[in-house]
Design a protein around this motif. Structure first.
Motif, PDB file in Angstrom:
ATOM      1  N   ALA A  25      53.832  37.192  37.180  1.00 11.46           N
ATOM      2  CA  ALA A  25      52.390  36.944  37.293  1.00 11.46           C
ATOM      3  C   ALA A  25      51.831  38.153  38.017  1.00 11.46           C
ATOM      4  O   ALA A  25      52.338  38.534  39.077  1.00 11.46           O
ATOM      5  CB  ALA A  25      52.109  35.667  38.071  1.00 11.46           C
ATOM      6  N   ASP A  26      50.802  38.773  37.450  1.00 12.61           N
ATOM      7  CA  ASP A  26      50.248  39.944  38.120  1.00 12.61           C
ATOM      8  C   ASP A  26      49.281  39.522  39.220  1.00 12.61           C
ATOM      9  O   ASP A  26      48.963  38.337  39.397  1.00 12.61           O
ATOM     10  CB  ASP A  26      49.617  40.927  37.127  1.00 12.61           C
ATOM     11  CG  ASP A  26      48.347  40.412  36.462  1.00 12.61           C
ATOM     12  OD1 ASP A  26      47.658  39.528  37.007  1.00 12.61           O
ATOM     13  OD2 ASP A  26      48.036  40.927  35.368  1.00 12.61           O
ATOM     14  N   SER A  27      48.814  40.501  39.979  1.00 13.13           N
ATOM     15  CA  SER A  27      47.983  40.224  41.142  1.00 13.13           C
ATOM     16  C   SER A  27      46.707  39.481  40.781  1.00 13.13           C
ATOM     17  O   SER A  27      46.269  38.591  41.526  1.00 13.13           O
ATOM     18  CB  SER A  27      47.643  41.529  41.865  1.00 13.13           C
ATOM     19  OG  SER A  27      46.962  42.419  40.982  1.00 13.13           O
ATOM     20  N   MET A  28      46.102  39.814  39.649  1.00  9.95           N
ATOM     21  CA  MET A  28      44.851  39.152  39.274  1.00  9.95           C
ATOM     22  C   MET A  28      45.080  37.701  38.875  1.00  9.95           C
ATOM     23  O   MET A  28      44.265  36.837  39.185  1.00  9.95           O
ATOM     24  CB  MET A  28      44.161  39.937  38.162  1.00  9.95           C
ATOM     25  CG  MET A  28      43.649  41.285  38.652  1.00  9.95           C
ATOM     26  SD  MET A  28      42.802  42.239  37.377  1.00  9.95           S
ATOM     27  CE  MET A  28      44.157  42.620  36.274  1.00  9.95           C
ATOM     28  N   MET A  29      46.199  37.421  38.216  1.00 11.27           N
ATOM     29  CA  MET A  29      46.527  36.042  37.852  1.00 11.27           C
ATOM     30  C   MET A  29      46.712  35.185  39.108  1.00 11.27           C
ATOM     31  O   MET A  29      46.188  34.069  39.198  1.00 11.27           O
ATOM     32  CB  MET A  29      47.799  36.004  37.002  1.00 11.27           C
ATOM     33  CG  MET A  29      47.662  36.654  35.632  1.00 11.27           C
ATOM     34  SD  MET A  29      49.263  36.972  34.827  1.00 11.27           S
ATOM     35  CE  MET A  29      49.909  35.334  34.624  1.00 11.27           C
ATOM     36  N   ILE A  30      47.439  35.730  40.077  1.00 10.23           N
ATOM     37  CA  ILE A  30      47.694  35.000  41.318  1.00 10.23           C
ATOM     38  C   ILE A  30      46.390  34.794  42.085  1.00 10.23           C
ATOM     39  O   ILE A  30      46.077  33.686  42.529  1.00 10.23           O
ATOM     40  CB  ILE A  30      48.740  35.741  42.175  1.00 10.23           C
ATOM     41  CG1 ILE A  30      50.099  35.726  41.457  1.00 10.23           C
ATOM     42  CG2 ILE A  30      48.838  35.121  43.571  1.00 10.23           C
ATOM     43  CD1 ILE A  30      51.134  36.659  42.059  1.00 10.23           C
ATOM     44  N   ALA A  31      45.612  35.866  42.226  1.00 13.16           N
ATOM     45  CA  ALA A  31      44.354  35.776  42.975  1.00 13.16           C
ATOM     46  C   ALA A  31      43.402  34.772  42.333  1.00 13.16           C
ATOM     47  O   ALA A  31      42.779  33.957  43.029  1.00 13.16           O
ATOM     48  CB  ALA A  31      43.694  37.153  43.069  1.00 13.16           C
ATOM     49  N   LYS A  32      43.295  34.805  41.037  1.00 13.39           N
ATOM     50  CA  LYS A  32      42.373  33.894  40.341  1.00 13.39           C
ATOM     51  C   LYS A  32      42.815  32.436  40.496  1.00 13.39           C
ATOM     52  O   LYS A  32      42.003  31.570  40.856  1.00 13.39           O
ATOM     53  CB  LYS A  32      42.273  34.274  38.866  1.00 13.39           C
ATOM     54  CG  LYS A  32      41.282  33.427  38.121  1.00 13.39           C
ATOM     55  CD  LYS A  32      41.172  33.840  36.656  1.00 13.39           C
ATOM     56  CE  LYS A  32      40.171  32.938  35.972  1.00 13.39           C
ATOM     57  NZ  LYS A  32      40.216  32.999  34.543  1.00 13.39           N
ATOM     58  N   ALA A  33      44.093  32.161  40.251  1.00 10.61           N
ATOM     59  CA  ALA A  33      44.584  30.779  40.298  1.00 10.61           C
ATOM     60  C   ALA A  33      44.480  30.200  41.713  1.00 10.61           C
ATOM     61  O   ALA A  33      43.999  29.075  41.907  1.00 10.61           O
ATOM     62  CB  ALA A  33      46.023  30.718  39.798  1.00 10.61           C
ATOM     63  N   ASP A  34      44.915  30.962  42.707  1.00 15.06           N
ATOM     64  CA  ASP A  34      44.887  30.433  44.072  1.00 15.06           C
ATOM     65  C   ASP A  34      43.460  30.320  44.594  1.00 15.06           C
ATOM     66  O   ASP A  34      43.121  29.359  45.286  1.00 15.06           O
ATOM     67  CB  ASP A  34      45.753  31.286  44.994  1.00 15.06           C
ATOM     68  CG  ASP A  34      47.249  31.061  44.751  1.00 15.06           C
ATOM     69  OD1 ASP A  34      47.608  30.110  44.031  1.00 15.06           O
ATOM     70  OD2 ASP A  34      48.055  31.835  45.287  1.00 15.06           O
ATOM     71  N   THR A  35      42.601  31.280  44.272  1.00 14.57           N
ATOM     72  CA  THR A  35      41.207  31.196  44.712  1.00 14.57           C
ATOM     73  C   THR A  35      40.519  29.987  44.095  1.00 14.57           C
ATOM     74  O   THR A  35      39.794  29.261  44.787  1.00 14.57           O
ATOM     75  CB  THR A  35      40.442  32.497  44.375  1.00 14.57           C
ATOM     76  OG1 THR A  35      41.077  33.583  45.063  1.00 14.57           O
ATOM     77  CG2 THR A  35      38.989  32.415  44.788  1.00 14.57           C
ATOM     78  N   GLU A  36      40.725  29.755  42.814  1.00 17.56           N
ATOM     79  CA  GLU A  36      40.133  28.578  42.171  1.00 17.56           C
ATOM     80  C   GLU A  36      40.604  27.295  42.839  1.00 17.56           C
ATOM     81  O   GLU A  36      39.812  26.375  43.058  1.00 17.56           O
ATOM     82  CB  GLU A  36      40.472  28.557  40.674  1.00 17.56           C
ATOM     83  CG  GLU A  36      39.700  29.584  39.868  1.00 17.56           C
ATOM     84  CD  GLU A  36      40.119  29.619  38.396  1.00 17.56           C
ATOM     85  OE1 GLU A  36      40.991  28.822  37.974  1.00 17.56           O
ATOM     86  OE2 GLU A  36      39.570  30.469  37.673  1.00 17.56           O
ATOM     87  N   ALA A  37      41.890  27.238  43.202  1.00 14.47           N
ATOM     88  CA  ALA A  37      42.423  26.040  43.845  1.00 14.47           C
ATOM     89  C   ALA A  37      41.831  25.862  45.248  1.00 14.47           C
ATOM     90  O   ALA A  37      41.488  24.744  45.641  1.00 14.47           O
ATOM     91  CB  ALA A  37      43.942  26.100  43.913  1.00 14.47           C
ATOM     92  N   VAL A  38      41.685  26.947  46.002  1.00 13.99           N
ATOM     93  CA  VAL A  38      41.064  26.850  47.322  1.00 13.99           C
ATOM     94  C   VAL A  38      39.638  26.328  47.173  1.00 13.99           C
ATOM     95  O   VAL A  38      39.213  25.417  47.889  1.00 13.99           O
ATOM     96  CB  VAL A  38      41.075  28.207  48.060  1.00 13.99           C
ATOM     97  CG1 VAL A  38      40.175  28.156  49.296  1.00 13.99           C
ATOM     98  CG2 VAL A  38      42.486  28.612  48.455  1.00 13.99           C
TER      99      VAL A  38
END
Length: 158
Positions: free
Chosen positions: A51-64
């Motif tokens: 998972a690249d940095s943008m995938m991780i940032a997007k998924a975790d930010t949406e969950a927060v």
């Protein structure tokens, strides 16, 4: 139904086991809530996958941002950079954060020998947590020093 985001390092066996154990206790006590535990999100957090940095940032930010509360584990030499980022996102969105800093070196804050040691370079008997990160939490939440206190305090926010 409220949503709790569990922000914690998730890279070692110790971290993974601790996270799972604490989240299990939270889920058992707050059955009306859901707990988002990033290590359970295999599509982005299976460290054998990609998972690249943008995938991780997007998924975790949406969950927060979908959460009503962030529980943040602050233990370690420094606050985990991902946890600090999640705290920042929560602060900006007005989502309360309960931080857990269970470092036992906080004990003895009234011990004069430990206080005197602060006058000697590099002899602090107390741990350090980044004050900016601490401030973001305290502006819209709190920091506790035991997991049991953390579990009890959740009810004040959901």
């Amino acid at each position: 139904m409220s949503q709790i985001y569990f922000a914690s390092p998730l890279f070692s066996e110790m971290e993974l086991n601790y996270n799972a154990q604490l989240v299990k206790q939270i889920r058992e006590k707050y059955t009306e809530s859901t707990v988002f535990l990033p290590q359970e999100q295999g599509d982005i957090n299976d460290k054998q996958s990609y998972a690249d940095s943008m995938m991780i940032a997007k998924a975790d930010t949406e969950a927060v941002l979908k959460s009503d509360l962030v529980v943040a584990i602050l233990d370690g030499l420094v606050v985990d950079p991902g946890v600090a980022s999640e705290i920042g996102v929560a602060y900006q969105a007005g989502i309360p954060v309960i931080g857990l800093h269970s470092d036992q070196r906080h004990q003895g804050a009234d011990n004069q020998e430990k206080l005197d040691a602060l006058q000697n370079v590099a002899e602090s008997q107390f741990p350090y947590v980044n004050l900016y990160t601490v401030g973001l939490i305290k502006l819209n939440g709190e920091i506790v020093n035991t997991s049991q206190e953390l579990i009890e305090r959740i009810s004040n926010y959901i």
